[in-house]
Every structure is written in C-alpha cells, then in structure tokens.
Design a protein around this motif. Structure first.
Motif, short mmCIF file in Angstrom:
data_model
loop_
_atom_site.label_atom_id
_atom_site.label_comp_id
_atom_site.label_asym_id
_atom_site.label_seq_id
_atom_site.Cartn_x
_atom_site.Cartn_y
_atom_site.Cartn_z
N ALA A 136 14.97 18.16 41.62
CA ALA A 136 15.86 17.04 41.29
C ALA A 136 16.36 17.14 39.85
O ALA A 136 17.55 16.95 39.57
N VAL A 137 15.45 17.45 38.92
CA VAL A 137 15.84 17.60 37.52
C VAL A 137 16.82 18.76 37.35
O VAL A 137 17.85 18.64 36.67
N ASP A 165 30.16 19.81 36.03
CA ASP A 165 31.14 18.77 35.72
C ASP A 165 31.77 18.99 34.35
O ASP A 165 32.98 18.80 34.16
N VAL A 205 18.82 20.12 39.62
CA VAL A 205 20.10 19.82 40.26
C VAL A 205 20.94 18.89 39.38
O VAL A 205 22.14 19.12 39.18
N ASP A 206 20.32 17.86 38.83
CA ASP A 206 21.06 16.94 37.95
C ASP A 206 21.62 17.66 36.73
O ASP A 206 22.77 17.47 36.36
N ARG A 207 20.79 18.53 36.11
CA ARG A 207 21.24 19.28 34.93
C ARG A 207 22.38 20.24 35.28
O ARG A 207 23.38 20.32 34.57
N GLU A 208 22.24 20.95 36.37
CA GLU A 208 23.27 21.90 36.77
C GLU A 208 24.58 21.19 37.12
O GLU A 208 25.66 21.70 36.81
N LEU A 209 24.49 20.03 37.75
CA LEU A 209 25.71 19.27 38.06
C LEU A 209 26.40 18.80 36.79
O LEU A 209 27.63 18.77 36.72
N GLN A 210 25.63 18.46 35.76
CA GLN A 210 26.23 18.11 34.47
C GLN A 210 26.99 19.30 33.89
O GLN A 210 28.09 19.14 33.35
N GLN A 217 10.42 16.98 42.47
CA GLN A 217 10.83 16.43 41.18
C GLN A 217 11.51 17.50 40.32
O GLN A 217 12.52 17.24 39.67
#
Length: 90
Positions: free
Chosen positions: A39-40, A50, A42-47, A36
């Motif tokens: 996952a959090v 981007d 990775v999502d933040r870093e991808l933001q 978990q």
C-alpha cells in the motif's frame, strides 16, 4: 471493511526471513505486513506517476522555466546562504 484481493508474490529468501522476523517481533501476520508495504509503495509510485503527468502537461502547455534561469537562481540562493553563514562566523 473494504473488499480485498489475494495476490501471490515471490520474495527472495533474505527478504522473506526479514518479513518473518518483523511478523514474529510485532505479533502481526506476514500477510498484513506485506499488504501494508505494498500500500505504501503503490501510493508513493502513484505520486511519482501523477507528478510526471503534471510535468508533461506543463511542458506541453509551455509552462516551463529555462534551465539556465533555474541554475542562476539556485546559484544565487547558495551564494546568499554562504554569505549569511560567513557573517555569522566572523
């Protein structure tokens, strides 16, 4: 259920103990908690990635605002807020 992959990570002792504490106190596995957390992250870093890519594309396309213009607008917003605050006080 979505497919999963096994990943091995090395944690320092303090983080490992904290993870173990959370696992014990919540009744969840260390693996589930770590998944978990990753996952959090990775999502933040991808933001972030981007956002940087969008910003670079904007710069390349000339969609920019000069620094002094941004600073002037920021100073005006701060001054207006201070003015409203002073009127409420007095």
């Amino acid at each position: 259920m979505a497919a999963s992959a096994t990943v091995t990570i090395r944690l320092d002792a303090e983080v490992s103990e904290k993870l173990g504490r959370i696992a014990r106190e919540t009744g969840r596995s260390r693996s589930r908690l770590a998944a978990q957390a990753v996952a959090v992250f990775v999502d933040r870093e991808l933001q972030v990635v981007d956002g940087i890519r969008r910003g670079l594309a904007d710069m390349k396309a000339g969609r920019v605002v000069p620094h002094e213009e941004v600073m002037a607008e920021g100073r005006a917003i701060i001054a207006a807020a201070k003015d409203r605050q002073n009127r409420r006080r007095g």
